[in-house]
Design an enzyme around this catalytic site. Structure first.
Site, PDB file in Angstrom:
ATOM      1  N   LYS A 111       0.834  -1.211   0.000  1.00  0.00           N
ATOM      2  CA  LYS A 111       0.000   0.000   0.000  1.00  0.00           C
ATOM      3  C   LYS A 111       0.869   1.260   0.000  1.00  0.00           C
ATOM      4  CE  LYS A 111      -3.837  -1.828   2.804  1.00  0.00           C
ATOM      5  NZ  LYS A 111      -4.853  -2.244   1.855  1.00  0.00           N
ATOM      6  N   GLU A 163      -3.714   7.468   7.510  1.00  0.00           N
ATOM      7  CA  GLU A 163      -4.606   8.222   6.626  1.00  0.00           C
ATOM      8  C   GLU A 163      -5.605   9.001   7.460  1.00  0.00           C
ATOM      9  OE1 GLU A 163      -6.667   5.576   3.994  1.00  0.00           O
ATOM     10  OE2 GLU A 163      -4.857   5.132   2.841  1.00  0.00           O
ATOM     11  N   HIS A 220     -16.156  -5.461   5.822  1.00  0.00           N
ATOM     12  CA  HIS A 220     -15.301  -4.975   4.737  1.00  0.00           C
ATOM     13  C   HIS A 220     -15.375  -5.840   3.495  1.00  0.00           C
ATOM     14  CE1 HIS A 220     -13.745  -1.761   7.075  1.00  0.00           C
ATOM     15  NE2 HIS A 220     -13.236  -2.550   7.983  1.00  0.00           N
ATOM     16  N   ARG A 247      -6.414  -7.749 -11.199  1.00  0.00           N
ATOM     17  CA  ARG A 247      -7.089  -8.974 -11.671  1.00  0.00           C
ATOM     18  C   ARG A 247      -8.526  -8.614 -12.026  1.00  0.00           C
ATOM     19  NH1 ARG A 247     -10.345  -9.115  -7.296  1.00  0.00           N
ATOM     20  NH2 ARG A 247      -9.391  -8.556  -5.333  1.00  0.00           N
TER      21      ARG A 247
HETATM   22  P1  ADP Z   1      -7.871  -3.812   2.646  1.00  0.00           P
HETATM   23  O1  ADP Z   1      -6.780  -3.879   1.604  1.00  0.00           O
HETATM   24  O2  ADP Z   1      -7.472  -4.427   3.955  1.00  0.00           O
HETATM   25  O3  ADP Z   1      -9.194  -4.271   2.140  1.00  0.00           O
HETATM   26  P2  ADP Z   1      -8.477  -1.017   2.140  1.00  0.00           P
HETATM   27  O4  ADP Z   1      -7.411   0.000   2.192  1.00  0.00           O
HETATM   28  O5  ADP Z   1      -8.929  -1.476   0.785  1.00  0.00           O
HETATM   29  O6  ADP Z   1      -8.016  -2.258   3.009  1.00  0.00           O
HETATM   30  O7  ADP Z   1      -9.740  -0.515   2.949  1.00  0.00           O
HETATM   31  C1  ADP Z   1     -10.820  -1.378   3.269  1.00  0.00           C
HETATM   32  C2  ADP Z   1     -12.067  -0.583   3.628  1.00  0.00           C
HETATM   33  O8  ADP Z   1     -11.820   0.254   4.767  1.00  0.00           O
HETATM   34  C3  ADP Z   1     -12.554   0.373   2.543  1.00  0.00           C
HETATM   35  O9  ADP Z   1     -13.403  -0.258   1.624  1.00  0.00           O
HETATM   36  C4  ADP Z   1     -13.279   1.429   3.361  1.00  0.00           C
HETATM   37  O10 ADP Z   1     -14.587   0.955   3.685  1.00  0.00           O
HETATM   38  C5  ADP Z   1     -12.480   1.510   4.644  1.00  0.00           C
HETATM   39  N1  ADP Z   1     -11.446   2.587   4.590  1.00  0.00           N
HETATM   40  C6  ADP Z   1     -10.212   2.513   4.039  1.00  0.00           C
HETATM   41  N2  ADP Z   1      -9.540   3.691   4.155  1.00  0.00           N
HETATM   42  C7  ADP Z   1     -10.367   4.541   4.803  1.00  0.00           C
HETATM   43  C8  ADP Z   1     -10.252   5.918   5.238  1.00  0.00           C
HETATM   44  N3  ADP Z   1      -9.153   6.624   5.026  1.00  0.00           N
HETATM   45  N4  ADP Z   1     -11.314   6.469   5.866  1.00  0.00           N
HETATM   46  C9  ADP Z   1     -12.438   5.754   6.106  1.00  0.00           C
HETATM   47  N5  ADP Z   1     -12.604   4.461   5.739  1.00  0.00           N
HETATM   48  C10 ADP Z   1     -11.592   3.846   5.085  1.00  0.00           C
END
Ligand code: ADP
Length: 689
Positions: free
Chosen positions: A116, A200, A235, A292
């Site tokens: 990431k 973040e 999630h 993918r």
């Molecule tokens: P992973 O790779 O573990 O799935 P992500 O970075 O894709 O993690 O984030 C998963 C979920 O978490 C997102 O779909 C969203 O719902 C929530 N999320 C991620 N970043 C934020 C953020 N900065 N603020 C609020 N919710 C977030």
């Protein structure tokens, strides 16, 4: 184009890829594990190779074994589907080394998006918008604290190597940061072998909006519009739609162009998805790129009329993209609902078992007509992508998805109405499913009005899980009809001389039927067990006279007639002034009734045989599903309270804690960490005080 490809996956996505191969005249090779010897995806392909045991590690994750299978069958390319090896650099490498085309992006692109933090650095350089935050190499705790303070609370800590929602912590105040950082790093190290974190800004009420991109080896790169996947539980996406509702055209264009820029920044080739998180006011920020095909790709296929698997194959075969950005057109609206074998009311715990009865709405599989030559994409208003058939078993080894139900409409309203109808036509007997839960979300005000954000399910939890108003009386009438038919009673109007029982010359006849509601379906007045008196006044009847029949329940007696319908399991009944028709699927003493678009289940209490049933229940603790024991929290001799956690099991990527049903003393622990247990196996013995 290729002559033959191997599909390194299983379930619905393997069937999905095989369907396109068939349409294009490409031979397909399936691989399968022990548990999948008779699986639908094996039948869907032209050839199949057994690759090992039932767990993913013994089969679908075995790189060498899969390469060997591709070599042995002469496959020129490998389609990895999603999950398993689809984003595994080593696998892409191994394919390349073996001279087999990996149908996916170059190894370097997978690697670039794997971290990431590194991906964010690349995106920053490509001017793709990022959530305000810190993703630097310096992991000094004090520096991280200062960065978090500068961003402003709440902030979200993420494991850089994380995925699947693991290793994330929301921090509300500066004072909580140090402790949250320690705990996030601990989880990151143990789950991903890397404790690097990033910070973040934590966005409130965000939407998950993603863009489908495609790039070829000739410098072409396009976006196939957007999807909204905000409706998530744990999630994980549950409902997905295209296009994302309620967004301005310029926001959509900016997002599409940012996604193409993201793909270009990593020299992307093939199908990819750029995920954005969006604020209620329409600002969007890069979250991650999935290298993918996505589970939810069918909604994009429906609104573009394109077959994305065909695009993948063409690009992998070095052809240019089939269409340019200007040629791509959006048509209408599509929504996908994922039907899972799970218990929504029990925290979405996966459910397993044989699909004893499986009936999906009228639709088209993979949008390809009976001849296998249909036009891909939008032609079918209802599409079903499924990797299972009636009689198949949902095992604990893999994802418990039963099917994806995808609908298309000219507008979102039309698609929504079609989805509601289609969900009401789904019938599953065997594992528990989320069908009713999906029906409720689809009917809910926030979803219907397009007021989407990732907290929708949680915020509306009470309404989504409230006991429902079900057609109890009508379903009961149908269950009685099925039972009386099974017992040899005569249908309304049939000759009493054909009856095997229940008919008495010159006298009335009554029969008391004991029923119990099963599953989560709640009877209007909350009663779980009840009796119904079936009465037939048979005095002096002849075959031309209709005996008067009644059903009495809760002291109310109503006229009752029934008849068997034309199709298997079909019944019609009248109860009082209500007429009902539906299907009753009888599984032993369980009567699964499907009527008025609802599912209700009753268990017939064979009143003679039910005396000794409750014995031995108390102190026994049994596995609620097949799985693996991952922690034993008590030792023999432990004195426990009601609810004390005793043991943790894992099945289908989820942990489930077994708590003490009542206070007592643990006298025996029957399994150890690492043991595989079957559904219903006794795990511990509890001496009840
Ligand atoms: P992973 O790779 O573990 O799935 P992500 O970075 O894709 O993690 O984030 C998963 C979920 O978490 C997102 O779909 C969203 O719902 C929530 N999320 C991620 N970043 C934020 C953020 N900065 N603020 C609020 N919710 C977030």
């Amino acid at each position: 184009m290729f002559n033959k490809i191997l599909i390194a996956n299983r379930g619905e996505i393997a069937c999905r890829v095989a369907a396109t191969c068939k349409r294009l005249g490409i031979a397909s090779v399936a691989v399968y594990s022990d548990a999948d010897a008779n699986a639908k995806h094996v039948a869907a392909c032209d050839e199949a190779v057994h690759i090992g045991g039932s767990t993913a590690a013994e089969s679908y994750l075995r790189i060498e074994r899969i390469i060997e299978a591709a070599r042995a069958t002469g496959a020129q390319a490998v389609h990895p589907g999603y999950g398993f090896l689809s984003e595994n650099e080593d696998f892409a490498h191994a394919c390349e080394a073996a001279g087999i085309v990996f149908i996916g992006p170059p190894v370097e692109a997978i690697a670039a998006m794997g971290s990431k933090a590194a991906a964010k650095a690349l995106m920053h350089a490509a001017a793709v918008p990022l959530v305000p935050g810190y993703h630097g190499d310096d992991q000094d705790p004090q520096l991280l604290q200062r960065e978090a303070d500068a961003i402003g609370y709440p902030v979200l800590l993420k494991a850089s190597a994380g995925g699947g929602g693991k290793g994330m912590r929301v921090v509300e105040r500066s004072a909580d940061f140090a402790a949250a950082l320690l705990s996030c790093k601990r989880e990151a190290a143990s789950s991903f072998g890397n404790d690097r974190v990033l910070i973040e800004k934590y966005l409130m009420r965000p939407r998950h909006v993603e863009v489908q991109v495609f790039a070829d080896r000739h410098g072409g790169a396009v976006y196939l519009f957007d999807r909204d996947c905000s409706v998530q539980r744990r999630h994980q996406k549950v409902l997905e739609e295209a296009p994302a509702p309620g967004l301005d055209a310029d926001v959509k264009r900016a997002m599409g162009e940012a996604a193409v820029a993201a793909a270009r920044a990593v020299n992307y080739v093939g199908a990819g998805t750029v995920e954005f998180i969006m604020t209620p006011t329409g600002e969007f920020y890069f979250m991650e790129m999935n290298t993918r095909l996505q589970v939810e790709h069918p909604v994009t296929e429906m609104v573009t009329g394109q077959d994305l698997v065909e695009w993948q194959l063409r690009v992998a075969a070095d052809e240019p993209l089939p269409l340019t950005q200007q040629q791509l057109k959006l048509d209408g609206h599509a929504i996908e609902a994922r039907i899972y074998a799970e218990h929504p009311a029990r925290g979405f715990l996966p459910s397993t078992g044989t699909l004893k009865h499986l009936r999906m709405p009228e639709g088209v599989e993979f949008a390809i007509d009976a001849a296998g030559l249909g036009e891909p994409g939008r032609k079918a208003p209802v599409r079903i992508d499924s990797g299972v058939r009636e009689g198949d078993t949902i095992t604990p080894f893999y994802d418990p998805m039963i099917a994806k139900l995808i609908v298309h409409g000219a507008t979102r309203e039309e698609a929504l109405a079609r989805l509601a109808r289609a969900l009401h036509a789904c019938e599953v007997v065997g594992p528990h499913t989320n069908v009713e839960f999906l029906q409720r979300i689809v009917a809910s005000e926030p979803f219907a009005s397009g007021d989407l954000d990732t907290g929708l399910i949680e915020r509306h939890h009470d309404a989504l899980f409230a006991p429902g108003k079900k057609p109890f009386r009508e379903a009961l009438a149908l269950a009685c009809a099925a039972l009386l038919t099974r017992e040899g009673g005569t249908a309304h109007g049939a000759s009493p001389w054909d009856a095997l029982s229940h008919w008495r010359l010159n006298s009335g006849y009554t029969q008391t039927l004991g029923w119990r509601m099963i599953d989560d379906a709640a009877h209007d007045d909350g009663a779980a067990a009840f009796t119904v008196v079936f009465a037939r006044n048979g005095g002096g009847q002849t075959s031309s006279q209709t005996p008067a029949q009644t059903l009495e329940h809760d002291g109310v007696r109503e006229a009752f007639t029934w008849s068997a319908g034309a199709g298997a399991h079909e019944f019609r009944a009248t109860i009082g002034d209500a007429r009902v028709s539906g299907r009753v699927f009888v599984d032993g003493d369980r009567f699964h009734v499907f009527c008025h678009g609802e599912a209700l289940a009753f268990e017939w209490q064979n009143l003679l045989a039910h005396a000794a049933d409750a014995e031995g229940g108390e102190g026994r603790l049994t596995a609620p599903m097949p799985g693996k024991v991952i922690a034993v929290l008590v030792e023999p001799g432990a004195v426990v309270e009601k609810g004390t956690p005793l043991l943790v099991m894992e099945a289908m990527k989820m942990e489930h804690t077994i708590g003490a049903p009542t206070a007592g003393t643990v006298t025996e622990v029957l399994y150890a960490v690492g043991d595989q247990v079957t559904d219903g196996a006794q795990l511990l013995v509890l001496d009840v005080q």
